[in-house]
Design an enzyme around this catalytic site. Structure first.
Site, PDB file in Angstrom:
ATOM      1  N   HIS A 178      35.365  44.807  32.815  1.00 18.56           N
ATOM      2  CA  HIS A 178      35.314  43.504  32.794  1.00 18.56           C
ATOM      3  C   HIS A 178      35.331  42.540  31.520  1.00 18.56           C
ATOM      4  CE1 HIS A 178      33.225  44.023  37.005  1.00 18.56           C
ATOM      5  NE2 HIS A 178      34.425  43.805  37.096  1.00 18.56           N
ATOM      6  N   ARG A 199      29.749  49.136  46.046  1.00 21.53           N
ATOM      7  CA  ARG A 199      29.255  50.120  45.147  1.00 21.53           C
ATOM      8  C   ARG A 199      27.803  49.843  44.849  1.00 21.53           C
ATOM      9  NH1 ARG A 199      33.557  48.250  40.518  1.00 21.53           N
ATOM     10  NH2 ARG A 199      34.833  47.220  41.919  1.00 21.53           N
ATOM     11  N   GLY A 206      28.720  34.639  40.853  1.00 13.98           N
ATOM     12  CA  GLY A 206      28.247  33.801  39.786  1.00 13.98           C
ATOM     13  C   GLY A 206      28.772  32.202  39.890  1.00 13.98           C
ATOM     14  N   ASN A 212      48.996  42.015  36.624  1.00 13.74           N
ATOM     15  CA  ASN A 212      47.804  42.779  36.884  1.00 13.74           C
ATOM     16  C   ASN A 212      48.236  43.895  38.076  1.00 13.74           C
ATOM     17  OD1 ASN A 212      45.462  43.841  37.607  1.00 13.74           O
ATOM     18  ND2 ASN A 212      44.250  42.035  37.511  1.00 13.74           N
ATOM     19  N   LYS A 266      49.736  41.266  40.907  1.00 14.99           N
ATOM     20  CA  LYS A 266      49.349  39.818  40.673  1.00 14.99           C
ATOM     21  C   LYS A 266      49.979  39.414  39.361  1.00 14.99           C
ATOM     22  CE  LYS A 266      44.653  40.258  42.423  1.00 14.99           C
ATOM     23  NZ  LYS A 266      43.017  40.366  41.649  1.00 14.99           N
ATOM     24  N   GLU A 277      40.564  35.446  33.331  1.00 11.75           N
ATOM     25  CA  GLU A 277      40.922  36.672  32.709  1.00 11.75           C
ATOM     26  C   GLU A 277      42.315  36.677  32.402  1.00 11.75           C
ATOM     27  OE1 GLU A 277      39.124  38.650  36.053  1.00 11.75           O
ATOM     28  OE2 GLU A 277      38.626  40.334  34.634  1.00 11.75           O
ATOM     29  N   ASP A 296      30.673  41.143  51.708  1.00 17.05           N
ATOM     30  CA  ASP A 296      30.627  39.631  51.091  1.00 17.05           C
ATOM     31  C   ASP A 296      29.253  39.265  51.324  1.00 17.05           C
ATOM     32  OD1 ASP A 296      31.046  36.824  51.141  1.00 17.05           O
ATOM     33  OD2 ASP A 296      33.178  37.355  51.241  1.00 17.05           O
ATOM     34  N   ARG A 301      47.296  43.651  32.156  1.00 23.82           N
ATOM     35  CA  ARG A 301      45.887  44.167  32.134  1.00 23.82           C
ATOM     36  C   ARG A 301      45.938  45.682  32.382  1.00 23.82           C
ATOM     37  NH1 ARG A 301      41.775  43.764  37.142  1.00 23.82           N
ATOM     38  NH2 ARG A 301      39.847  44.273  35.793  1.00 23.82           N
TER      39      ARG A 301
HETATM   40  P1  AMP Z   1      35.329  38.266  43.071  1.00 26.85           P
HETATM   41  O1  AMP Z   1      35.373  39.722  43.149  1.00 26.85           O
HETATM   42  O2  AMP Z   1      35.153  37.575  41.683  1.00 26.85           O
HETATM   43  O3  AMP Z   1      36.577  37.563  43.745  1.00 26.85           O
HETATM   44  O4  AMP Z   1      34.091  37.585  44.123  1.00 26.85           O
HETATM   45  C1  AMP Z   1      34.310  37.694  45.392  1.00 26.85           C
HETATM   46  C2  AMP Z   1      32.892  37.692  45.950  1.00 26.85           C
HETATM   47  O5  AMP Z   1      32.055  36.501  45.844  1.00 26.85           O
HETATM   48  C3  AMP Z   1      32.784  37.660  47.578  1.00 26.85           C
HETATM   49  O6  AMP Z   1      32.886  39.078  48.140  1.00 26.85           O
HETATM   50  C4  AMP Z   1      31.441  37.095  47.849  1.00 26.85           C
HETATM   51  O7  AMP Z   1      30.537  38.153  47.705  1.00 26.85           O
HETATM   52  C5  AMP Z   1      31.110  36.125  46.646  1.00 26.85           C
HETATM   53  N1  AMP Z   1      31.197  34.790  46.823  1.00 26.85           N
HETATM   54  C6  AMP Z   1      32.271  33.766  46.907  1.00 26.85           C
HETATM   55  N2  AMP Z   1      31.879  32.627  47.175  1.00 26.85           N
HETATM   56  C7  AMP Z   1      30.384  32.679  47.401  1.00 26.85           C
HETATM   57  C8  AMP Z   1      29.465  31.696  48.016  1.00 26.85           C
HETATM   58  N3  AMP Z   1      29.682  30.621  48.227  1.00 26.85           N
HETATM   59  N4  AMP Z   1      28.167  32.259  48.085  1.00 26.85           N
HETATM   60  C9  AMP Z   1      27.931  33.375  47.628  1.00 26.85           C
HETATM   61  N5  AMP Z   1      29.008  34.398  47.193  1.00 26.85           N
HETATM   62  C10 AMP Z   1      29.835  34.201  47.519  1.00 26.85           C
END
Ligand code: AMP
Length: 399
Positions: free
Chosen positions: A180, A241, A332, A7, A14, A383, A282, A91
């Site tokens: 996605h 975003r 999620g 990726n 990655k 993925e 975050d 990817r």
């Molecule tokens: P991803 O882009 O799929 O790696 O998701 C990253 C995002 O997941 C982070 O920026 C957080 O906003 C969210 N995240 C990770 N751990 C938690 C958690 N325990 N509670 C709420 N959001 C989380």
């Protein structure tokens, strides 16, 4: 059979090496700052501690050569030699309307990916660099490309055509593409598998909520609508975003700043959870600040929860019902409080959750109650495994 999954971003790469017999990850890693001072590689052989090395990587080719070397290294490697490698899966972010599924790479396929560069000017060139570097370093080994947009090519015109003049679509290919797709497809199929049902009989809403987020309506295994559109800023509020905004806002911002790059930065990099809360992109930081009484953080959190509810509600209406809602990606999979809020506010749809079962992170779980009208679950996305499976299938079909 061993498959390498790559990726490539504009300055990163990655990788995962996957043994398809038993679907085990043998090694994985990340190369960062390619072409920039301070480039480094973090490599993890399964069962060993991660190793980080500062190495100058002037381009993707140099990084890929190093990754291949480390994969055959007597101590850190997992291959005796590169002949053991069956194929590489790449990817690719955008396949436009040309690519509706994963394909084995041929010169025509490379040309096809080049042709859709205007639709993904940041991502496709980086993805292509990685592909060309592997073709160069491993001549004769099959390469397969897996597109983020392909899963959504089953959407009907009523879902993918915008209400713009039809010329915009016919001449400029302005339409909803969706992203996605590998993740939405993977978690929808996995959900059906876990439930022991044929995906053809299910109406599923998949919520891929991470730093970038999209929600998809999957009817009978096919994507029929999705929240992301022509680009990756449409839909729900994301880390940086904006999600949905009135097109008039874009016109106003263009008139005010007269600079497309600045306006693009506003909606892609300075908006979302970060822009509204002023705290962080975050969700964990935003939730903590909201709990401590920060008003803007609370608004940001509520916009996201409301946005997800709106999509679940509207996609259920569009499909004429919903059997399963799946949560995946960073928020999620890990956002226990977030999932609880969304689901408890949707009891009117017959969604009932078990807070105990919801109290988990990053694992497959059905957290709705047995009498819930809608099954609600967490399915961690994978993925890389989805790419590896497609790579195996396409490479075998070509033999
Ligand atoms: P991803 O882009 O799929 O790696 O998701 C990253 C995002 O997941 C982070 O920026 C957080 O906003 C969210 N995240 C990770 N751990 C938690 C958690 N325990 N509670 C709420 N959001 C989380």
């Amino acid at each position: 059979m061993k498959i390498l999954v790559l990726n490539c971003g504009s300055s990163s790469l990655k990788y995962q090496l996957i043994e398809m017999d038993g679907e085990k990850v043998l090694a994985k890693g990340l190369v960062e700052r390619i072409g920039i001072e301070g480039s480094r590689i973090k490599h993890t052989k399964t069962g060993m501690d991660a190793v980080t090395r500062e190495v100058p990587f002037p381009n993707h080719s140099a990084a890929i050569k190093y990754v291949l070397d480390i994969l055959v290294d007597p101590e850190l490697g997992v291959l005796k030699n590169l002949d053991e490698l069956y194929a590489t899966g790449h990817r690719i972010v955008h396949g436009g309307e040309k690519f509706t599924k994963s394909v084995l790479v041929t010169p025509e396929v490379v040309k096809g990916i080049e042709e859709v560069i205007p639709l993904a000017p940041l991502h496709n060139p980086a993805n292509l660099q990685g592909l060309k570097a592997v073709m160069d370093v491993l001549p004769g080994k099959p390469n397969v490309v897996v597109f983020d947009t392909a899963f959504h090519q089953t959407m009907p015109p009523k879902a993918f055509i915008y209400g713009t003049p039809y010329d915009c679509y016919e001449k400029d290919r302005v339409r909803r593409y969706g992203f996605h797709g590998t993740s939405h497809g993977y978690v929808a199929h996995r959900a059906a598998e876990i439930l022991g049902k044929d995906i053809k009989d299910l109406k599923i809403i998949t919520c891929h909520l991470g730093n970038g987020s999209s929600i998809t309506a999957v009817d009978g295994g096919k994507s029929v609508d999705t929240s992301m559109g022509y680009g990756t800023a449409e839909g729900v509020l994301m880390g940086t975003r904006s999600g949905n905004i009135d097109p008039s806002v874009m016109i106003y911002l263009m008139e005010r700043y007269g600079d497309a790059q600045k306006v693009s930065d506003i909606v892609h990099k300075q908006a979302g959870l970060l822009g509204v809360s002023g705290i962080s992109s975050d969700l964990r930081d935003v939730e903590e600040a909201a709990a401590n009484g920060n008003e803007r953080a609370k608004i940001a959190q509520d916009i996201l929860i409301t946005g997800v509810k709106k999509y679940i509600g509207s996609f259920a209406a569009e499909m004429g019902g919903v059997d399963v809602v799946v949560f995946t990606a960073g928020i999620g999979e890990n956002g226990i409080g977030f999932r609880k809020e969304v689901c408890e506010q949707m009891e009117f749809m017959g969604i009932k959750i078990d807070p105990e079962k919801n109290n988990c992170r990053g694992k497959e779980v059905i957290f709705s109650t047995p009498d819930s009208k809608v099954t609600v679950m967490v399915v961690p996305t994978d993925e890389e495994m989805a790419i590896a499976r497609d790579t195996k299938r396409c490479a075998e079909e070509a033999k």
